[in-house]
Design an enzyme around this catalytic site. Sequence first.
Site, PDB file in Angstrom:
ATOM      1  N   SER A 176       0.792  -1.223   0.000  1.00 42.12           N
ATOM      2  CA  SER A 176       0.000   0.000   0.000  1.00 42.12           C
ATOM      3  C   SER A 176       0.828   1.279   0.000  1.00 42.12           C
ATOM      4  O   SER A 176       0.358   2.302  -0.475  1.00 42.12           O
ATOM      5  CB  SER A 176      -0.961  -0.005   1.189  1.00 42.12           C
ATOM      6  OG  SER A 176      -0.278  -0.269   2.392  1.00 42.12           O
ATOM      7  N   HIS A 204      -5.548  -3.158  -2.636  1.00 40.32           N
ATOM      8  CA  HIS A 204      -5.251  -2.190  -3.706  1.00 40.32           C
ATOM      9  C   HIS A 204      -5.183  -2.830  -5.083  1.00 40.32           C
ATOM     10  O   HIS A 204      -4.887  -2.153  -6.063  1.00 40.32           O
ATOM     11  CB  HIS A 204      -3.932  -1.467  -3.412  1.00 40.32           C
ATOM     12  CG  HIS A 204      -3.946  -0.741  -2.107  1.00 40.32           C
ATOM     13  ND1 HIS A 204      -4.380   0.565  -1.982  1.00 40.32           N
ATOM     14  CD2 HIS A 204      -3.618  -1.144  -0.857  1.00 40.32           C
ATOM     15  CE1 HIS A 204      -4.303   0.930  -0.712  1.00 40.32           C
ATOM     16  NE2 HIS A 204      -3.840  -0.089  -0.009  1.00 40.32           N
ATOM     17  N   LYS A 236     -11.639   0.994  -1.373  1.00 36.77           N
ATOM     18  CA  LYS A 236     -10.668   1.534  -2.327  1.00 36.77           C
ATOM     19  C   LYS A 236     -11.293   1.572  -3.724  1.00 36.77           C
ATOM     20  O   LYS A 236     -12.173   2.386  -3.943  1.00 36.77           O
ATOM     21  CB  LYS A 236      -9.377   0.752  -2.230  1.00 36.77           C
ATOM     22  CG  LYS A 236      -8.563   1.306  -1.054  1.00 36.77           C
ATOM     23  CD  LYS A 236      -8.093   0.373  -0.060  1.00 36.77           C
ATOM     24  CE  LYS A 236      -7.579   1.109   1.171  1.00 36.77           C
ATOM     25  NZ  LYS A 236      -7.080   0.189   2.169  1.00 36.77           N
TER      26      LYS A 236
HETATM   27  C1  PLP Z   1      -6.952  -0.008   3.563  1.00 35.45           C
HETATM   28  C2  PLP Z   1      -6.358  -1.344   3.820  1.00 35.45           C
HETATM   29  C3  PLP Z   1      -6.928  -2.197   4.760  1.00 35.45           C
HETATM   30  C4  PLP Z   1      -8.044  -1.767   5.659  1.00 35.45           C
HETATM   31  O1  PLP Z   1      -9.252  -1.747   4.998  1.00 35.45           O
HETATM   32  P1  PLP Z   1     -10.418  -0.836   5.597  1.00 35.45           P
HETATM   33  O2  PLP Z   1     -11.638  -1.340   4.924  1.00 35.45           O
HETATM   34  O3  PLP Z   1     -10.076   0.558   5.240  1.00 35.45           O
HETATM   35  O4  PLP Z   1     -10.440  -1.063   7.071  1.00 35.45           O
HETATM   36  C5  PLP Z   1      -6.403  -3.456   4.876  1.00 35.45           C
HETATM   37  N1  PLP Z   1      -5.341  -3.856   4.149  1.00 35.45           N
HETATM   38  C6  PLP Z   1      -4.748  -3.034   3.261  1.00 35.45           C
HETATM   39  C7  PLP Z   1      -3.574  -3.522   2.491  1.00 35.45           C
HETATM   40  C8  PLP Z   1      -5.227  -1.752   3.092  1.00 35.45           C
HETATM   41  O5  PLP Z   1      -4.627  -0.932   2.250  1.00 35.45           O
END
Ligand code: PLP
Length: 392
Positions: A176, A204, A236
């Site tokens: 990320s 992502h 996302k």
């Molecule tokens: C954003 C993210 C999460 C968390 O997801 P949320 O739904 O925002 O709690 C978990 N793992 C990765 C790799 C992320 O980028």
Amino acid sequence: MSFDLAARLAARRAENLYRQRPLLESPQGPQVVVDGQPLLAFCNNDYLGLANHPQVIEAWRAGAERWGVGGGASHLVIGHSGPHHALEEALADLTGRPRALLFTTGYMANLGAVTALVGQGDTVLEDRLNHASLLDAGLLSGARFNRYLHNDAASLATRLEKATGNTLVVTDGVFSMDGDIADLPALAREAKAKGAWLMVDDAHGFGPLGANGGGIVEHFGMSMEDVPVLVGTLGKAFGTAGAFVAGSEELIESLIQFARPYIYTTSQPPALACATLKSLELLRSEHWRREHLQTLIRQFRQGAEQIGLELMDSFTPIQPILIGDAARAVRLSQMLRERGLMVTAIRPPTVPAGSARLRVTLTAAHSEAQVQLLLGGLADCFGQLGAEPSHA
Ligand SMILES: *Cc1c(COP(=O)(O)O)cnc(C)c1O
């Protein structure tokens, strides 16, 4: 004795690590209003531009009319409604797996999956750059917890030699803060050779990667045998909120029985699931979003290299510019902001010490002209920054 919070906060400031929340005063998108200032932003994770899509908004509105606004109870009591179930079936179809289970957030999906699968006497092995929620999950599980070198199958192999009990290997699909992708074929080979399970968090990757937006597993054409536990998040590229775990019938039934962050929480609003069903349809069918994104990524990388910026090994919408020193990263971000451009500086502990960066993210909602504006701003500000003394 008292909690000396004032001292902790002062120390945080002194290290240039103090966090403040920008106040967003518009919907998410390339053009935003933040703290009263109109800005062209390159920092959200809405990679396909669906967070403010009229059809997704309409699906949410219609869902609220039909199903009300609150989930009302946990899934196991009386909170599991028609739209939740339909969304799980659509996510199973997207991933080509028998089942998918909807969670309220990605953080909870990761906590739930890891803690349901391993415990005392077991082993969890994680990439050292994994998302915080995966690292927290590993620690919370009570299993033996070890981190291997970033994306290094050989480093994983040496740790697998010493593993005991059920062994779970856990990795981000797309990292990320770096934008590079996991070497899944190599990691899966090592895991399988030792009878370990591979869990991939592709928060992502779903949307931008794979011919139909199926993420890194689709990108590499891998099977459920290679990657038994697949996590995706909906906040996302899907543009909404929530998360899912996809896998076998037995895996999903086990999570329903044993994943505490699944069991002991209220289901997400059913209307939100209605919105996600619509965004999932757009994510799968509107290939132009992925294609346009790839055009912007190429344009950005070429332009940034000409300026002499240090990019990372990424072909994904996450295109960080490595700066190193946290104060310089913050300064560059401020200079861009004075020119109407918003790019967030990412500092330790989110990234390792000495690797502060500007995390540029591109989305299908951006235009080539907007990326050109960013490159122009970077060329000017980066030149100016070079001439300034470092504050560190
Ligand atoms: C954003 C993210 C999460 C968390 O997801 P949320 O739904 O925002 O709690 C978990 N793992 C990765 C790799 C992320 O980028």
